[in-house]
Design an enzyme around this catalytic site. Structure first.
Site, PDB file in Angstrom:
ATOM      1  N   THR A 247       0.841  -1.204   0.000  1.00  0.00           N
ATOM      2  CA  THR A 247       0.000   0.000   0.000  1.00  0.00           C
ATOM      3  C   THR A 247       0.873   1.251   0.000  1.00  0.00           C
ATOM      4  OG1 THR A 247      -1.702   1.253   1.166  1.00  0.00           O
ATOM      5  CG2 THR A 247      -0.209  -0.003   2.548  1.00  0.00           C
TER       6      THR A 247
ATOM      7  N   ASN B  29      -0.712   4.093   1.028  1.00  0.00           N
ATOM      8  CA  ASN B  29      -1.501   4.958   1.912  1.00  0.00           C
ATOM      9  C   ASN B  29      -0.951   4.840   3.341  1.00  0.00           C
ATOM     10  OD1 ASN B  29      -3.526   5.656   3.862  1.00  0.00           O
ATOM     11  ND2 ASN B  29      -5.064   5.634   2.261  1.00  0.00           N
TER      12      ASN B  29
ATOM     13  N   LYS C 250      -3.394   3.516   6.147  1.00  0.00           N
ATOM     14  CA  LYS C 250      -3.646   2.094   5.968  1.00  0.00           C
ATOM     15  C   LYS C 250      -2.423   1.276   6.387  1.00  0.00           C
ATOM     16  CE  LYS C 250      -6.030   1.028   1.835  1.00  0.00           C
ATOM     17  NZ  LYS C 250      -5.907   0.544   0.460  1.00  0.00           N
TER      18      LYS C 250
ATOM     19  N   ASP D 107      -7.821  -3.425  -0.456  1.00  0.00           N
ATOM     20  CA  ASP D 107      -8.590  -2.441  -1.217  1.00  0.00           C
ATOM     21  C   ASP D 107      -9.846  -2.175  -0.409  1.00  0.00           C
ATOM     22  OD1 ASP D 107      -8.466  -0.833  -3.732  1.00  0.00           O
ATOM     23  OD2 ASP D 107     -10.509  -1.599  -3.887  1.00  0.00           O
TER      24      ASP D 107
ATOM     25  N   ASP E  34     -12.527   8.854   8.298  1.00  0.00           N
ATOM     26  CA  ASP E  34     -12.782   8.505   9.713  1.00  0.00           C
ATOM     27  C   ASP E  34     -13.563   9.561  10.496  1.00  0.00           C
ATOM     28  OD1 ASP E  34     -11.711   6.014   9.515  1.00  0.00           O
ATOM     29  OD2 ASP E  34      -9.838   6.465  10.538  1.00  0.00           O
TER      30      ASP E  34
ATOM     31  N   LYS F 135     -10.752   0.982  17.143  1.00  0.00           N
ATOM     32  CA  LYS F 135     -11.018   0.965  15.699  1.00  0.00           C
ATOM     33  C   LYS F 135     -10.729  -0.439  15.156  1.00  0.00           C
ATOM     34  CE  LYS F 135     -10.198   2.828  11.130  1.00  0.00           C
ATOM     35  NZ  LYS F 135      -9.409   3.603  10.185  1.00  0.00           N
TER      36      LYS F 135
ATOM     37  N   HIS G  93     -13.800  -2.486   9.428  1.00  0.00           N
ATOM     38  CA  HIS G  93     -13.738  -3.335   8.240  1.00  0.00           C
ATOM     39  C   HIS G  93     -12.345  -3.975   8.092  1.00  0.00           C
ATOM     40  CE1 HIS G  93     -12.431   0.704   7.599  1.00  0.00           C
ATOM     41  NE2 HIS G  93     -12.059   0.522   6.353  1.00  0.00           N
ATOM     42  N   ARG G  94     -11.287  -3.175   8.304  1.00  0.00           N
ATOM     43  CA  ARG G  94      -9.920  -3.701   8.136  1.00  0.00           C
ATOM     44  C   ARG G  94      -9.592  -4.690   9.260  1.00  0.00           C
ATOM     45  NH1 ARG G  94      -8.109   0.635   7.322  1.00  0.00           N
ATOM     46  NH2 ARG G  94      -8.340   0.465   5.071  1.00  0.00           N
TER      47      ARG G  94
END
Ligand code: ITT
Length: 194
Positions: A8, A10, A13, A67, A149, A169, A174-175
């Site tokens: 990644t 990002n 992330k 992703d 966020d 978190k 989701h992650r």
């Protein structure tokens, strides 16, 4: 230890993925900056596989890619796979989303994360997906996290992602869910079972 390239670019992330993947008997390493993969897929899972495969082939190492994106019900699932391309900066992306949603009463949304693990030859060894339900609030709240966020409120935690600790978190996101689902597979690979 076997190298695992975290595919990644990002930084937000990357921070989360590194945190979630430590202590798993893999030596984590970064994707070379100059290696940029075009996301031509139409689904999160297609794009995660594309990024993992191409980074694995280019580096000759195992690679893991994420992703992810935000699907807003009242916007027919937008920005979805285009979440990163919705604006140039996190601030612009948030402003655009709030503008498009306007005073819409239905603020339901979900974050989705697809994770793919590729072997050094580019073939996919494992995949997983995680989702987190929430609501888009009218103005940003909190200073943690990244991306959307500050406007994503999670009723299950009674906070926006940006107001949560990293640990909170991880437990709701989701992650966090996607990584939790792929960890058994990462362990199998280390035991030569995949
Ligand atoms: P890589 O492809 O290099 O991993 P990217 O930012 O381009 O980085 P994506 O194509 O998967 O990644 O886009 C995901 C976008 O969705 C990301 O840029 C954020 O804007 C948003 N996003 C994903 N997960 C998020 C999270 O946990 N919190 C806030 N925003 C998130």
């Amino acid at each position: 230890m076997t190298l695992l390239v975290v595919a990644t670019g990002n930084p937000g992330k990357l921070r989360e993925m590194q945190e979630y993947l430590t202590g798993l008997d893999w030596e984590l390493t970064l994707k070379p900056d100059e290696l940029e993969i075009e996301e031509t897929g139409e689904t999160f899972s297609e794009n995660a596989c594309l990024k993992a495969s191409q980074v694995a082939i280019a580096t000759g190492e195992w690679a893991i890619a994420d992703d992810s994106g935000l699907e807003v019900d009242a916007l027919d699932g937008a920005p979805g796979v285009y979440s990163a391309r919705y604006g140039k900066t996190d601030k612009e992306r948030i402003e655009r989303l709030l503008f498009e949603l306007g005073n819409e009463l239905n603020r339901q949304a979900q974050f989705v994360c697809a994770i793919a693990l590729a072997r050094p030859d580019g073939s996919i060894a494992a995949q997983a997906e995680g989702k987190c339900q929430g609501e888009i609030i009218h103005a940003p709240r909190g200073s943690g996290g990244f991306g959307y966020d500050p406007i994503f409120y999670v009723p299950a935690g009674q906070k926006t992602f940006a107001e949560m600790t990293a640990q909170m978190k991880r437990s709701l996101s989701h992650r966090g869910m996607a990584i939790k689902a792929i960890i058994p597979q990462l362990k199998k690979v280390r035991n030569n079972e995949l």
